[in-house]
Design an enzyme around this catalytic site. Sequence first.
Site, PDB file in Angstrom:
ATOM      1  N   HIS A   1       0.816  -1.216   0.000  1.00 17.54           N
ATOM      2  CA  HIS A   1       0.000   0.000   0.000  1.00 17.54           C
ATOM      3  C   HIS A   1       0.847   1.262   0.000  1.00 17.54           C
ATOM      4  O   HIS A   1       0.402   2.306  -0.468  1.00 17.54           O
ATOM      5  CB  HIS A   1      -0.948   0.004   1.203  1.00 17.54           C
ATOM      6  CG  HIS A   1      -2.188  -0.799   0.974  1.00 17.54           C
ATOM      7  ND1 HIS A   1      -2.273  -2.127   1.279  1.00 17.54           N
ATOM      8  CD2 HIS A   1      -3.393  -0.452   0.456  1.00 17.54           C
ATOM      9  CE1 HIS A   1      -3.481  -2.573   0.966  1.00 17.54           C
ATOM     10  NE2 HIS A   1      -4.180  -1.588   0.457  1.00 17.54           N
ATOM     11  N   GLY A   2       2.050   1.194   0.545  1.00 12.72           N
ATOM     12  CA  GLY A   2       2.862   2.405   0.527  1.00 12.72           C
ATOM     13  C   GLY A   2       4.211   2.201   1.177  1.00 12.72           C
ATOM     14  O   GLY A   2       4.374   1.352   2.055  1.00 12.72           O
TER      15      GLY A   2
END
Lengths: 81, 497
Positions: free
Chosen positions: B331-332
């Site tokens: 996700h990041g």
Amino acid sequence: MSREEVFGKINEVFRDTFDDESITVSDATVASDIDGWNSLAHVGLLVNVEECFGIRFSMGEASTMKNVGEMVDVILKKLGN
Amino acid sequence: MLFNSQIFIFLFLPLALGGWYLLGHFKLYSLAQAFLIGMSLWFYGYFHPSYLLIILDSMAGNYLISLLLEKWKGKHAPKVCLALGLVFNIGILGYYKYYDFFVENVNALFRADFTLKHIILPLGISFFTLQQLSYVIDRCWGTAPHYKLLDYLCFVTYFPQLIAGPIVLHSEMIPQFQDLSKRKFSAADFADGTILFCLGLIKKVLLADSLAIFVNEGFTKVWWLDTPSAWLVALAYAFELYFDFSGYCDMALGIGKMFRFDLPVNFKSPYKSHSVTEYWQRWHYTLTRFLTTYLYMPLTMKGMRKKNKKVKKLYTVLSPLIVFLVSGIWHGASWTFVFWGLCWGIAAVWAQRKFWKLKKNFASWLCTFVFTVFAAAIFRSESWVVMCRFLKAMFVPSVSKILIEISYSFESLSENYVWSRLLEQLRPSLLNIAYPAFLAVLLLISALILRGKNAQEILADQKQKGFTGRFTAVLVLLTAWAIISLNQVSTFLYFNF
């Protein structure tokens, strides 16, 4: 081994894995039909089936079986029937 | 190009649909596919033309690996190609997404001074990389054929799912591209697609973007948050994230339907879940499917085949933890996402223990929902410091009047302009009640919508009833409202991942 014999043995594996004597599987049985058939239980089931029949599923086979019928087909193929 | 932009709705989409069906009508099927690929590349390159080079490189590399597997029939071919595919795809994603994160941590750990590249994350790279990785793995597992180039390019670039999913599989998309009976326009499918698109647009523009105003202000004022405001900001963010991402997916599914292609359903009312496991079957389902098939299953099967019971048990604990840590970092590139993944991983391990088998009741729903709100707060925090401050505000009781101040952010919402100006002139003190009341109404409406039917269920229900006049009127009205609000265009949250 005939298809019926495979079904008989696989039914026992299901009952042991899910600890439920009332389970009776058919060709069309899928995960949503059996309480507790989540991803962890699925892997446990596959390994128990492998041990029961003395076979080993490839990842391709393990990831593409959509119901019990397809699982039985793969087992029969692996047993050389 | 954004789905919620006028250029997309009034120019791109009619052009793409018109060209697709016109070429199909004259039985120019290959040309129609080439046209769709060209339009998809325009859609993608519209954000930044240089992104095109990245996606073209990625597709060329993966297609060549598949071709190599087709030509090379040696015993070791699948293993070599699998290694090549993993290195190539993870390498591309690693460079564009994690390079700076990695260098920052190396610098901090070893007091080094390596230069950061400040690479801007190419849109959709996390999605099209997973999509192609799944294809390469399937090829190596022997469950996917080598496709024609046009089919493969269509599968990867097809614009409804290109930027933010759903993460589609070759086996569910390519047969649809190959099915020539789908090339004929269908008014019924077009109507279904339009309804899904409108429902998604309404969710995104009217709900997610309105909630975002409050959430963004809340995180700007993170140092002054008290306990009630922190929980309300986290709750509003949980709602915003759902309406934003599921709204995007409804639009993607709707556009897919207009082309007569079925994309997999990514959201199945996740906030109705009674357990962590159920939640991940309902939230971003196609990501869960990817991680389960290509990471969880191989890892857990390897562990369960061991004879040693302790090792077996260790694998059953480690596998979900690893899966959620990978999900977090996917996700990041930030330690907050790693922590977010760790929290979900611990919850998943806990949930699979036999002693934690809750019955489906209000308590199990509440536990799951409160946990998702807590996780949403971590997910939204842009840094470790912000996250710690936010969690402190949530869990160390404190009360102040900051909520009123944050709710004043709704002043910027154009829908509030007239009544707020009027109140400002007549009774300014009432604004202290009006803005928090507006927040309460917005959260209540969101909660009621989440409790009701989701977009797929609404569509199925209306199809059964034959589309009631009341439903049509409300849909047209809300869509018109959403389109008018498009001049305040905002991007989708998942574009950042």
